[in-house]
Design an enzyme around this catalytic site. Structure first.
Site, short mmCIF file in Angstrom:
data_model
loop_
_atom_site.label_atom_id
_atom_site.label_comp_id
_atom_site.label_asym_id
_atom_site.label_seq_id
_atom_site.Cartn_x
_atom_site.Cartn_y
_atom_site.Cartn_z
CB SER A 208 7.65 43.21 16.26
OG SER A 208 6.69 42.62 15.43
CB VAL B 252 6.67 46.75 10.59
CG1 VAL B 252 7.25 45.43 10.15
CG2 VAL B 252 5.34 46.60 11.28
CE LYS C 167 5.35 40.46 17.22
NZ LYS C 167 5.71 40.09 15.82
CE1 TYR D 133 9.76 39.48 13.30
CE2 TYR D 133 10.45 41.55 12.35
CZ TYR D 133 9.63 40.84 13.20
OH TYR D 133 8.71 41.49 13.93
CE1 TYR E 23 1.70 39.67 17.25
CE2 TYR E 23 0.15 40.21 15.51
CZ TYR E 23 1.45 40.03 15.94
OH TYR E 23 2.49 40.24 15.07
N1 GLU Z 1 1.83 43.90 14.07
C1 GLU Z 1 2.78 43.56 13.03
C2 GLU Z 1 2.30 42.34 12.31
O1 GLU Z 1 1.71 41.51 12.94
C3 GLU Z 1 4.09 43.30 13.67
C4 GLU Z 1 5.20 43.08 12.70
C5 GLU Z 1 6.48 43.72 13.10
O2 GLU Z 1 6.52 44.72 13.78
O3 GLU Z 1 7.54 43.21 12.70
O4 GLU Z 1 2.48 42.17 11.14
#
Ligand code: GLU
Length: 306
Positions: free
Chosen positions: A61, A258, A64, A240, A188
């Site tokens: 993530s 993650v 992003k 988050y 994505y």
């Molecule tokens: N590619 C992971 C997902 O879509 C990203 C989640 C993350 O890194 O927090 O679940």
């Protein structure tokens, strides 16, 4: 700086509870949780690293931040018709808020929001073309052409991506999607699977620590106002439902993934990348957060004051 981060790296290796690696993406479950890396990049061009700063990891993530920057560059304020700017207070893959909010995700960093951002960037192009653009952008920021996508991780995510697929189709049911859902998901999953080390990541984040200017090339990536706003979103939404806790403990804009990476920005001072694959129960790097907490305390870099 070198002695501060050497000490932090040593302390992290001695810490027993290193958290747990993500298992819902099987390829990430294979990573050894006994690893730690930190890189501090300064606008002057100086780079300080400790731990396994050359080891590649899945940025997940953290990507992003770069897709949001690209989307804002292409579409400006239109982006805010597709995603909000509020912390979600919910897990990264939550579906409940989406129904109440008519398919407009709370922010660009939760999964639904980042999938919506991928849709806005594509503008009718194929995933391959969009991914080439994202990778090119990150390579330019890091001044490193070796950065690529880890195809194994991407395939692993795609295979086990039932939740993200649900989020995407649910959003599409409100009529917001501009591209075929499967293509958006492909984009994505692949941008989450970009592999980088902490040196590359810290360099890529420098424009956010330097009023929007990438010091490697002297290029304005975004305006100072936009850099400030991206940092604001990282501070409020980058971890988050652990964003409040991260602001409380570290006090820096940051984006976690993650894979165990965190990009943190000390505006005007430094771009910092940390990596340790073990996560806390919310999904943020356990040692990465601790290391940043210690670094911020030692340097006085918290945006809330010394
Ligand atoms: N590619 C992971 C997902 O879509 C990203 C989640 C993350 O890194 O927090 O679940």
């Amino acid at each position: 700086m070198q002695s501060i981060i050497d000490e932090i790296a040593e302390q992290m290796l001695l810490t027993e509870d290193k958290g747990k690696v993500a298992t819902y993406i099987p390829q990430l479950a294979r990573v050894d949780s006994n690893q730690f890396a930190i890189t501090v990049a300064l606008p002057s061009g100086e780079i300080f690293s400790a731990g396994c700063a050359n080891t590649l990891f899945s940025i997940q993530s953290v990507s992003k931040v770069f897709t949001l920057t690209l989307a804002l560059g292409k579409l400006g304020d239109y982006v805010w018709t597709r995603v909000g700017r509020e912390p979600s207070g919910d897990p990264f893959n939550s579906i409940v808020q989406l129904e109440h909010e008519h398919g407009r995700p709370r922010n660009p960093f939760i999964n639904a929001g980042a999938i919506a951002i991928a849709d806005t960037i594509m503008q009718g192009h194929e995933p391959k073309e969009t991914l080439a653009e994202i990778i090119q952008f990150i390579r330019f920021l890091s001044d490193d052409d070796s950065i690529t996508i880890d195809e194994k991780v991407a395939r692993s995510e795609q295979k086990t991506g039932a939740r993200n697929t649900s989020l995407a189709y649910f959003m599409a049911s409100f009529g917001h999607f501009e591209n075929p859902v499967e293509k958006v998901l492909g984009t994505y999953f692949h941008h989450c699977s970009i592999a980088m080390n902490t040196v590359q990541l810290a360099k890529a984040g420098l424009f956010l620590a330097n009023n929007g200017i990438n010091p490697n090339s002297g290029t304005a990536i975004v305006s100072p106002k936009r850099a400030k706003r991206i940092n604001a979103l990282m501070l409020t939404c980058g971890h988050y439902d652990g964003s409040g806790e991260f602001a409380f403990r570290v006090g820096l804009p940051g984006k976690s993934g993650v894979g165990g990476g965190i990009l943190a920005i000390a505006p005007g001072k430094a771009s910092i990348a940390v990596w340790s694959p073990g996560l806390d129960p919310i999904g943020n790097s356990k040692l990465g957060t601790l290391a940043l907490e210690i670094l911020a305390a030692k340097t006085g870099w918290s945006v809330f004051g010394e």
